[in-house]
Design a protein around this motif. Structure first.
Motif: not given
Length: 92
Positions: A80, A84-85, A89
């Motif tokens: 998380p 990348d996330r 987002a």
């Protein structure tokens, strides 16, 4: 190319960018490193056996540990807090 991979791929893993791809690249790097030690340098005595508690047979134990840790990253991804996330987002 090997030197570049040795620096770039771990940096990608630490940052969480293309983690699965970088972990696969590192697995390939570890395999190539092991084959070079065995065939190129003739260090068959350093091969050892799995979990034999002898410090002179390090190739299977150490390289097996690294591959196991990298396989976990290939399967699970960066997690998380991976960059990348965060970037994905923000893009949404």
């Amino acid at each position: 190319a090997g030197t570049l991979a040795e620096f770039v791929l771990p940096a990608l893993i630490v940052l969480g960018l293309l983690t699965r791809f970088a972990a696969l690249g590192m697995i390939g790097f570890v395999v190539l490193q092991s084959l070079t030690d065995l065939y190129g340098h003739g260090q068959w005595s350093a091969l050892g056996q799995w979990f034999d508690r002898l410090p002179d047979g390090t190739i299977l134990d150490q390289r097996g540990l690294w591959v196991l840790l990298l396989v976990v990253l290939v399967v699970k991804g960066g997690g998380p807090v991976a960059l990348d996330r965060v970037l994905l987002a923000r893009r949404r």
